[in-house]
Design an enzyme around this catalytic site. Structure first.
Site, PDB file in Angstrom:
ATOM      1  N   CYS A   2       0.856  -1.171   0.000  1.00  0.00           N
ATOM      2  CA  CYS A   2       0.000   0.000   0.000  1.00  0.00           C
ATOM      3  C   CYS A   2       0.898   1.228   0.000  1.00  0.00           C
ATOM      4  O   CYS A   2       1.970   1.240   0.607  1.00  0.00           O
ATOM      5  CB  CYS A   2      -0.935   0.107   1.202  1.00  0.00           C
ATOM      6  SG  CYS A   2      -2.107  -1.232   1.294  1.00  0.00           S
ATOM      7  N   ARG A  27       4.004  -0.685  -4.838  1.00  0.00           N
ATOM      8  CA  ARG A  27       3.610  -1.109  -3.501  1.00  0.00           C
ATOM      9  C   ARG A  27       2.278  -1.856  -3.486  1.00  0.00           C
ATOM     10  O   ARG A  27       1.833  -2.327  -2.440  1.00  0.00           O
ATOM     11  CB  ARG A  27       3.520   0.100  -2.564  1.00  0.00           C
ATOM     12  CG  ARG A  27       4.787   0.919  -2.518  1.00  0.00           C
ATOM     13  CD  ARG A  27       4.597   2.138  -1.673  1.00  0.00           C
ATOM     14  NE  ARG A  27       4.586   1.798  -0.267  1.00  0.00           N
ATOM     15  CZ  ARG A  27       5.641   1.730   0.510  1.00  0.00           C
ATOM     16  NH1 ARG A  27       6.834   1.989   0.004  1.00  0.00           N
ATOM     17  NH2 ARG A  27       5.536   1.409   1.774  1.00  0.00           N
ATOM     18  N   TRP A  77      -2.625  -2.825  -1.598  1.00  0.00           N
ATOM     19  CA  TRP A  77      -2.349  -4.251  -1.689  1.00  0.00           C
ATOM     20  C   TRP A  77      -3.182  -4.865  -0.568  1.00  0.00           C
ATOM     21  O   TRP A  77      -2.954  -4.619   0.608  1.00  0.00           O
ATOM     22  CB  TRP A  77      -0.864  -4.545  -1.471  1.00  0.00           C
ATOM     23  CG  TRP A  77      -0.529  -5.988  -1.687  1.00  0.00           C
ATOM     24  CD1 TRP A  77      -0.226  -6.597  -2.862  1.00  0.00           C
ATOM     25  CD2 TRP A  77      -0.466  -7.020  -0.682  1.00  0.00           C
ATOM     26  NE1 TRP A  77       0.005  -7.938  -2.667  1.00  0.00           N
ATOM     27  CE2 TRP A  77      -0.134  -8.227  -1.345  1.00  0.00           C
ATOM     28  CE3 TRP A  77      -0.673  -7.053   0.691  1.00  0.00           C
ATOM     29  CZ2 TRP A  77       0.002  -9.432  -0.669  1.00  0.00           C
ATOM     30  CZ3 TRP A  77      -0.539  -8.248   1.368  1.00  0.00           C
ATOM     31  CH2 TRP A  77      -0.195  -9.429   0.675  1.00  0.00           C
ATOM     32  N   ASN A 103      -1.522   2.751   5.416  1.00  0.00           N
ATOM     33  CA  ASN A 103      -0.634   1.672   4.983  1.00  0.00           C
ATOM     34  C   ASN A 103      -0.214   0.913   6.229  1.00  0.00           C
ATOM     35  O   ASN A 103       0.284   1.522   7.173  1.00  0.00           O
ATOM     36  CB  ASN A 103       0.592   2.265   4.279  1.00  0.00           C
ATOM     37  CG  ASN A 103       1.707   1.244   4.108  1.00  0.00           C
ATOM     38  OD1 ASN A 103       1.452   0.069   3.913  1.00  0.00           O
ATOM     39  ND2 ASN A 103       2.947   1.689   4.190  1.00  0.00           N
ATOM     40  N   GLY A 104      -0.438  -0.397   6.255  1.00  0.00           N
ATOM     41  CA  GLY A 104      -0.058  -1.197   7.425  1.00  0.00           C
ATOM     42  C   GLY A 104      -1.181  -2.129   7.809  1.00  0.00           C
ATOM     43  O   GLY A 104      -2.088  -2.398   7.016  1.00  0.00           O
ATOM     44  N   GLU A 487      16.132 -19.332  -6.813  1.00  0.00           N
ATOM     45  CA  GLU A 487      15.808 -18.011  -7.365  1.00  0.00           C
ATOM     46  C   GLU A 487      15.264 -18.135  -8.799  1.00  0.00           C
ATOM     47  O   GLU A 487      14.339 -17.418  -9.180  1.00  0.00           O
ATOM     48  CB  GLU A 487      17.059 -17.119  -7.303  1.00  0.00           C
ATOM     49  CG  GLU A 487      16.912 -15.723  -7.892  1.00  0.00           C
ATOM     50  CD  GLU A 487      15.815 -14.866  -7.272  1.00  0.00           C
ATOM     51  OE1 GLU A 487      15.259 -15.214  -6.221  1.00  0.00           O
ATOM     52  OE2 GLU A 487      15.488 -13.828  -7.889  1.00  0.00           O
ATOM     53  N   LYS A 491      11.579 -16.802  -9.826  1.00  0.00           N
ATOM     54  CA  LYS A 491      11.313 -15.867 -10.930  1.00  0.00           C
ATOM     55  C   LYS A 491      10.203 -16.400 -11.815  1.00  0.00           C
ATOM     56  O   LYS A 491       9.287 -15.686 -12.188  1.00  0.00           O
ATOM     57  CB  LYS A 491      12.569 -15.627 -11.789  1.00  0.00           C
ATOM     58  CG  LYS A 491      13.631 -14.770 -11.182  1.00  0.00           C
ATOM     59  CD  LYS A 491      13.301 -13.294 -11.078  1.00  0.00           C
ATOM     60  CE  LYS A 491      12.568 -12.931  -9.837  1.00  0.00           C
ATOM     61  NZ  LYS A 491      13.242 -12.758  -8.600  1.00  0.00           N
ATOM     62  N   GLU A 494       6.752 -16.333 -10.022  1.00  0.00           N
ATOM     63  CA  GLU A 494       6.218 -14.992  -9.799  1.00  0.00           C
ATOM     64  C   GLU A 494       5.541 -14.413 -11.032  1.00  0.00           C
ATOM     65  O   GLU A 494       4.507 -13.777 -10.927  1.00  0.00           O
ATOM     66  CB  GLU A 494       7.365 -14.034  -9.429  1.00  0.00           C
ATOM     67  CG  GLU A 494       7.824 -14.136  -8.023  1.00  0.00           C
ATOM     68  CD  GLU A 494       8.838 -13.048  -7.693  1.00  0.00           C
ATOM     69  OE1 GLU A 494       9.909 -13.029  -8.314  1.00  0.00           O
ATOM     70  OE2 GLU A 494       8.550 -12.219  -6.826  1.00  0.00           O
ATOM     71  N   HIS A 510      15.338 -38.456  -2.735  1.00  0.00           N
ATOM     72  CA  HIS A 510      14.693 -38.612  -1.428  1.00  0.00           C
ATOM     73  C   HIS A 510      13.214 -38.235  -1.480  1.00  0.00           C
ATOM     74  O   HIS A 510      12.597 -37.988  -0.452  1.00  0.00           O
ATOM     75  CB  HIS A 510      15.427 -37.782  -0.371  1.00  0.00           C
ATOM     76  CG  HIS A 510      16.850 -38.217  -0.201  1.00  0.00           C
ATOM     77  ND1 HIS A 510      17.191 -39.395   0.437  1.00  0.00           N
ATOM     78  CD2 HIS A 510      18.014 -37.681  -0.644  1.00  0.00           C
ATOM     79  CE1 HIS A 510      18.511 -39.541   0.411  1.00  0.00           C
ATOM     80  NE2 HIS A 510      19.032 -38.515  -0.248  1.00  0.00           N
ATOM     81  N   LYS A 609       5.874  -4.968  -4.481  1.00  0.00           N
ATOM     82  CA  LYS A 609       7.342  -4.981  -4.428  1.00  0.00           C
ATOM     83  C   LYS A 609       7.864  -4.826  -3.005  1.00  0.00           C
ATOM     84  O   LYS A 609       8.841  -5.448  -2.636  1.00  0.00           O
ATOM     85  CB  LYS A 609       7.910  -3.882  -5.336  1.00  0.00           C
ATOM     86  CG  LYS A 609       9.416  -3.992  -5.461  1.00  0.00           C
ATOM     87  CD  LYS A 609       9.914  -3.579  -6.791  1.00  0.00           C
ATOM     88  CE  LYS A 609      11.391  -3.844  -6.945  1.00  0.00           C
ATOM     89  NZ  LYS A 609      11.677  -5.265  -7.234  1.00  0.00           N
TER      90      LYS A 609
HETATM   91  O1  M6R Z   1      12.854  -5.484  -0.501  1.00  0.00           O
HETATM   92  P1  M6R Z   1      13.258  -6.864  -0.072  1.00  0.00           P
HETATM   93  O2  M6R Z   1      14.484  -7.339  -0.755  1.00  0.00           O
HETATM   94  O3  M6R Z   1      13.365  -6.993   1.431  1.00  0.00           O
HETATM   95  O4  M6R Z   1      12.064  -7.786  -0.530  1.00  0.00           O
HETATM   96  C1  M6R Z   1      12.063  -9.149  -0.248  1.00  0.00           C
HETATM   97  C2  M6R Z   1      11.056  -9.889  -1.085  1.00  0.00           C
HETATM   98  O5  M6R Z   1       9.772  -9.407  -0.863  1.00  0.00           O
HETATM   99  C3  M6R Z   1      11.378  -9.766  -2.575  1.00  0.00           C
HETATM  100  O6  M6R Z   1      12.660 -10.224  -2.862  1.00  0.00           O
HETATM  101  C4  M6R Z   1      10.370 -10.582  -3.406  1.00  0.00           C
HETATM  102  O7  M6R Z   1      10.560 -11.938  -3.172  1.00  0.00           O
HETATM  103  C5  M6R Z   1      10.480 -10.216  -4.883  1.00  0.00           C
HETATM  104  N1  M6R Z   1       9.178 -10.212  -5.450  1.00  0.00           N
HETATM  105  C6  M6R Z   1      11.334 -11.146  -5.634  1.00  0.00           C
HETATM  106  O8  M6R Z   1      11.261 -11.021  -7.014  1.00  0.00           O
END
Ligand code: M6R
Length: 614
Positions: A2, A27, A77, A103-104, A487, A491, A494, A510, A609
């Protein structure tokens, strides 16, 4: 999560609010809304979904709203309540004379709501936020003073909040406050801004004041007044932000994500500037305060992070243990904060965060500091709340990352860990000089190698098309590239919503091997080095179960041609540095698959983000 904005001054407020919200879209993008003072009234406009929907809602009122010069805005959000118009902010009190954005998360909202409903308040949404609007209105009815009403109301709120409030009785006043959520005030000429983050205001002013928890600011075009939670006026700490107004342009790329992937050679060069001049010179980390004695005093390191930053942290563990011989634990912040951790003044705690705002990581760092640990922060935002907690800091200088899926910030975080691990090795004298020199030479060669990958993406595009219709994807690796597998899978998940998972290849047998058949793609991150042969055997095992085999490799071994259906080749690199080289094609693969599937690459569903709530 947010974003909030507020403005009072002489300009047309709607444009400023929309412009600010656009900069804060990273956000959240579940809904948006604005409340503006129009003559005697506050008018509220809201829309579900992306900001462009709110622009459409506002369009018929353009002329009517042109003269409005005070207002608040919100981009959501969703946490409590579905992403509907009804749950969109701003929220108003029963009589609609007070509007508020938040926000929060207000944790005790249920108790407050029950009490207020009994007192006759009419609630319209399922949000936690609405209680704040009613509570401030109640206090206002008692005090007839908006600032005092906010002060008294926030004393009853538990959880995290940044709030901006306006009331019909006030011509052009905004009252704002925060606890455990970011908020800053931009100071202009005859105007003030309130915002969750710098990009929302930097076009208008670079003078700003970051609010501390529980401080309350009252803004009118003429002045701002800052008070503490006791209602006492306190001095204002206005600073000049080290930011230029940035044009957030895609520079010809179809998406920000693709642009940011292509920026990585420069990102690597940037972080090395001033820190690594030449292979035979020591690494300079000016803001890292770890000398020989502090390092001697350490018996462990804990690295704390979330998401992509957590994967960078896992590579960091490998590097620090390898070069410095200090035991390192890596923890997801959200797990760290709800258990008894063995953390004390002999523990170095490293927080990794692109945004420097992630709520769980912030809490974890605060807890560790309370136990006496030295906090070293690796972040892309040296102006963030996390950076302000730092005893030592490594700013990664990746530049603004707009795409929700982190790419260049990950590479920059890896670079920060290379620099830190080698720096600590130099201070501790744990690696001999000639090895250090050769490692630093290799580090300096990384930008050219990444450039070579980016210059020829056709093969990766072809691979993306071949596998885009899959429902599942497995990434396997070992050693320092296990985090690369995680990672790479993150990606893909996401931005394409394909069910992708990263496994340490030795773990396949396993359990996960049961999932393999001729429909399952298995991507093996096969970098030459100490686990190469082992991973090759694990790939054979997967092949024997008819999986569709893909290799990402720096090997020209001919036997790979029989084993793999598809091979993505990357430049030769020492195993220790291969996470940088291996990640770039995986980012591209995820990008091209999502793009091929027509997904919203830069703003994937359900994500934001900055995750500023627990
Ligand atoms: O701002 P930060 O690096 O603390 O954020 C952590 C995660 O929220 C962030 O890396 C998230 O996983 C991204 N969407 C990855 O692409």
């Amino acid at each position: 999560m947010c974003g909030i904005v507020g403005y009072t001054g002489g300009k047309s407020v709607v444009d400023i609010l929309i412009d600010g919200l656009r900069q804060l879209e990273y956000r959240g993008y579940d809904s948006s809304g604005v409340a503006v003072k129009c003559g005697e009234d506050i008018k509220v406009y809201k829309a579900e979904g992306k900001l462009e929907n709110l622009c459409k809602v506002l369009s018929p009122y353009k002329d009517e709203l042109k003269t409005a010069t005070c207002g608040i805005g919100h981009i959501r959000w969703a946490t409590h309540g579905a992403p509907t118009v009804l749950n969109a902010h701003p929220h108003t009190c029963t009589c609609g004379r007070l509007a508020l954005v938040h926000n929060g998360i207000i944790e005790n909202y249920k108790e407050i709501r029950e009490k207020l409903e009994k007192e006759g308040c009419t609630f319209r949404s399922q949000t936690d936020t609405e209680v704040a609007a009613h509570l401030v209105a109640k206090k206002y009815a008692q005090t007839k003073d908006l600032t005092e009403a906010v002060r008294l109301a926030t004393k009853e709120l538990e959880g995290a909040y940044a709030l901006c409030v306006m009331h019909n009785d006030y011509k052009n006043t905004i009252v704002a406050t925060k606890r455990n959520a970011p908020l800053l005030v931009g100071v202009g000429d005859g105007e003030f801004f309130a915002a969750s983050d710098v990009p929302a205001i930097i076009k208008y002013t670079n003078r700003a004041m970051y609010l501390n928890d529980n401080e309350i600011v009252t803004l009118t075009p003429e002045k701002m007044v800052l008070i503490n939670s006791d209602g006492k006026e306190i001095p204002q700490k206005i600073e000049t932000l080290p930011w230029e107004p940035v044009a957030l342009s895609k520079r010809g790329y179809k998406h920000f994500m693709l642009k940011e992937i292509h920026e990585q050679p420069d990102v690597i060069r940037n972080i090395l500037v001033g820190k690594l001049h030449a292979p035979d010179e020591p690494i300079v980390l000016n803001e890292v305060k770890l000398n020989k004695d502090t390092l001697k005093n350490l018996n462990r390191i804990q690295i704390i992070a979330c998401g992509t930053s957590l994967h960078a942290a896992m590579v960091g563990k490998y590097l620090i243990e390898n070069f410095c011989g200090i035991a390192v634990d890596v923890e997801a912040s959200s797990e760290y904060i709800y258990r008894k951790t063995v953390t004390d003044s002999h523990t170095l705690v490293i927080g990794v965060s692109q945004s420097g705002e992630t709520a769980d990581t912030l809490t974890a760092i605060r807890q560790a500091k309370e136990k006496g640990s030295h906090a070293l922060i690796i972040t892309n935002r040296p102006d963030s709340a996390m950076a302000r907690l730092a005893d030592s800091l490594i700013p990664v200088n990746a530049g603004i990352e707009v795409s929700v899926a982190a790419t260049k910030s990950y590479t920059a975080q890896l670079m920060a860990f290379y620099l830190l691990a080698l720096y600590m090795a130099e201070v501790k004298n744990s690696v001999d000089k000639s090895t250090l020199t050769s490692l630093k030479s290799e580090l300096m060669l990384l930008p050219q190698k990444v450039e070579r990958i980016l210059a020829h993406t056709e093969n990766i595009q072809k691979c993306a098309r071949a596998y885009a219709s899959t429902k599942d994807f497995i990434y396997i690796a070992r050693g320092i590239n296990f985090p690369t597998a995680l990672e790479g899978a993150l990606k893909l998940k996401e931005i394409s919503y394909i069910n992708a998972t990263g496994y340490p290849a030795g773990e396949l047998k396993h359990g996960p091997i049961a999932m393999l058949d001729e429909t399952m793609p298995v991507l093996s991150i096969l970098m030459r080095g100490c686990v190469y042969e082992k991973l090759l055997s694990n790939s054979e095992e997967a092949k024997a179960r008819n999986a569709r085999m893909i290799a990402l490799t720096n090997s020209d071994d001919e036997k790979l041609d029989d084993l793999f259906d598809y091979i993505i080749r990357v430049p030769e690199v020492q195993e220790l540095f291969s996470p940088v080289i291996a990640m770039v094609p995986l980012q591209l693969l995820a990008y091209y698959i999502a793009e091929f599937l027509g997904k919203d690459v830069d703003q994937p569903r359900n994500l934001a983000k900055s995750v500023t709530v627990e």
